[in-house]
Motif scaffolding. Structure first.
Motif, PDB file in Angstrom:
ATOM      1  N   ASP A 180       0.828  -1.213   0.000  1.00 34.76           N
ATOM      2  CA  ASP A 180       0.000   0.000   0.000  1.00 34.76           C
ATOM      3  C   ASP A 180       0.860   1.260   0.000  1.00 34.76           C
ATOM      4  OD1 ASP A 180      -2.579  -1.443   0.456  1.00 34.76           O
ATOM      5  OD2 ASP A 180      -1.593  -1.973   2.336  1.00 34.76           O
ATOM      6  N   LEU A 203       1.501   4.024  12.801  1.00 28.93           N
ATOM      7  CA  LEU A 203       0.247   3.517  12.240  1.00 28.93           C
ATOM      8  C   LEU A 203       0.069   2.021  12.501  1.00 28.93           C
ATOM      9  CD1 LEU A 203       0.467   5.347   8.778  1.00 28.93           C
ATOM     10  CD2 LEU A 203      -0.729   6.107  10.842  1.00 28.93           C
ATOM     11  N   LYS A 206      -3.344   0.528  12.128  1.00 26.41           N
ATOM     12  CA  LYS A 206      -3.983   0.571  10.813  1.00 26.41           C
ATOM     13  C   LYS A 206      -3.624  -0.677  10.003  1.00 26.41           C
ATOM     14  CE  LYS A 206      -5.505   4.851  11.439  1.00 26.41           C
ATOM     15  NZ  LYS A 206      -6.946   5.220  11.465  1.00 26.41           N
ATOM     16  N   ASP A 207      -4.395  -0.920   8.975  1.00 25.40           N
ATOM     17  CA  ASP A 207      -4.154  -2.064   8.097  1.00 25.40           C
ATOM     18  C   ASP A 207      -3.357  -1.602   6.892  1.00 25.40           C
ATOM     19  OD1 ASP A 207      -4.189  -4.490   6.846  1.00 25.40           O
ATOM     20  OD2 ASP A 207      -6.230  -4.287   6.078  1.00 25.40           O
ATOM     21  N   TRP A 208      -2.091  -1.943   6.806  1.00 23.16           N
ATOM     22  CA  TRP A 208      -1.251  -1.534   5.694  1.00 23.16           C
ATOM     23  C   TRP A 208      -0.136  -2.543   5.464  1.00 23.16           C
ATOM     24  CZ3 TRP A 208       3.672  -1.302   7.381  1.00 23.16           C
ATOM     25  CH2 TRP A 208       3.908  -0.984   8.733  1.00 23.16           C
ATOM     26  N   ASP A 310       0.313  11.085   9.342  1.00 21.41           N
ATOM     27  CA  ASP A 310      -1.006  11.706   9.171  1.00 21.41           C
ATOM     28  C   ASP A 310      -1.389  11.802   7.693  1.00 21.41           C
ATOM     29  OD1 ASP A 310      -1.217  12.007  11.914  1.00 21.41           O
ATOM     30  OD2 ASP A 310      -0.585  14.121  11.902  1.00 21.41           O
ATOM     31  N   VAL A 313      -2.468   8.464   6.217  1.00 23.92           N
ATOM     32  CA  VAL A 313      -3.863   8.183   6.583  1.00 23.92           C
ATOM     33  C   VAL A 313      -4.817   9.011   5.718  1.00 23.92           C
ATOM     34  CG1 VAL A 313      -5.588   8.364   8.415  1.00 23.92           C
ATOM     35  CG2 VAL A 313      -3.289   7.529   8.944  1.00 23.92           C
ATOM     36  N   ALA A 316      -5.886   7.927   2.166  1.00 23.29           N
ATOM     37  CA  ALA A 316      -6.897   6.878   1.988  1.00 23.29           C
ATOM     38  C   ALA A 316      -8.185   7.430   1.392  1.00 23.29           C
ATOM     39  CB  ALA A 316      -7.176   6.191   3.322  1.00 23.29           C
TER      40      ALA A 316
END
Length: 353
Positions: A180, A203, A206-208, A310, A313, A316
């Protein structure tokens, strides 16, 4: 048109950024049908004074890496080549006035590709002489242009010609969705991969998935940092990849981050942007990477890993692209046009004067 490139070393001697850039330009100019000779230190075997490769003739100035001898012999070699224009790299700096002396005898204009960093240890007077001698000083970015201007080059003598990428090939390439977020650059002392990894560590919730493309002496430290930050299971270090192998991965990614502290031109970042990635650049005084995203409505500049996180994110919310036509002007052929136009202009101006 007969074009003579002058460079102490070439990409055949080592993998420096400027050396790769000069070789690529020389080969593309030759592919356009021009007669191209590169005057350099010998890198081929045998006693013959010249060697042909990829449509380019490489002519020996010296057999060994001896800058003083190279500068002394250069005018005589150029006199034998009889070019219409001389394109000289500023390493060593005294090669520029030496080429200028040869050009003056035959009324041949000289352009210089600025091939030096601000802290390379060259005496200031040599830098000034290199900046003031040629008809044009070609720089890859405004950041490098500022350095040349500080060395005494006139504003109207400085011309920005960026590096280029294969935009036509990017359009037709497949998509590899393994990552990603990507970082792409040679992993040398200026890579600052840790800044990228610190942002990813922010992060963790988060899903990455992330990929680091590049190799070099800083790779081991970067891999250790990923382990220490406990994100090594989500960051894939892919090593050095040819541009064609990078493109599918870049087309599959959504964000490219650039944190390097030094870059005369961020070619890998450009390639990722052309592949549709959202660009997030950490501003660094000695890097020109920010110039590629300043006018990009999808890109952003940051000053810390926290801000970088930031922006990753925030990206996205932007649509995923696999090509960005806003960077079509950086295609190999489009940038080559700018080199050829420069050569033709200085030849015409020299003849007129």
């Amino acid at each position: 048109m007969r074009v003579a490139f002058v460079s102490l070393t070439t990409a055949h001697h080592g993998d420096g950024w400027y050396a790769r850039r000069l070789q690529a330009v020389a080969e593309r100019v030759a592919a356009r049908g021009h007669d191209v000779t590169v005057c350099c230190v010998q890198w081929w075997d045998g006693d013959h004074p010249a060697f042909d490769s990829e449509g380019v003739t490489y002519r020996r100035v010296t057999a060994d890496h001896a800058p003083r001898a190279f500068v002394a012999k250069l005018p005589f070699v150029l006199d034998g080549v009889r070019p219409d224009v001389i394109h000289v790299a500023t390493r060593p700096h005294l090669a520029v006035p030496a080429a200028k002396a040869a050009g003056r005898l035959r009324r041949t204009p000289v352009v210089a590709g600025w091939w030096a960093s601000p802290d390379d240890g060259t005496p200031p007077w040599r830098r000034r002489l290199a900046a003031r001698s040629p008809a044009r000083v070609l720089v890859p970015s405004n950041t490098v242009g500022t350095t040349v201007r500080e060395c005494g080059a006139a504003d109207d003598a400085i011309e920005v010609i960026p590096d280029s990428v294969d935009v036509a090939g990017i359009r037709d390439a497949p998509v590899d969705p393994r990552a990603d977020v990507v970082y792409a650059r040679s992993l040398d002392a200026g890579a600052n991969v840790e800044g990228f990894l610190l942002a990813l560590a922010e992060l963790r919730g988060k899903d990455w998935r992330a990929a680091v493309i590049g190799d070099g002496p800083a790779r081991a430290d970067a891999e250790r940092a990923a382990r220490d930050l406990r994100i090594d299971d989500r960051v894939e270090f892919l090593g050095a990849l040819d541009p064609a192998d990078q493109v599918p991965i870049l087309k599959g990614a959504h964000v490219v981050a650039q944190t390097a502290t030094w870059a005369p031109f961020a070619t890998s970042l450009l390639r990722a942007l052309a592949c549709g990635c959202v660009g997030v650049v950490e501003y660094q005084a000695d890097s020109a990477a920010h110039e590629l995203v300043e006018e990009d409505p999808r890109g952003s500049l940051v000053t810390s890993p926290r801000e970088l996180a930031d922006e990753i994110v925030a990206a996205a919310d932007l649509e995923r692209w696999t090509v960005n036509e806003a960077y079509a002007s950086y295609d190999h052929e489009a940038v080559l046009d700018r080199y050829v136009d420069c050569y033709e202009t200085v030849v015409a101006d020299y003849g007129f004067l």
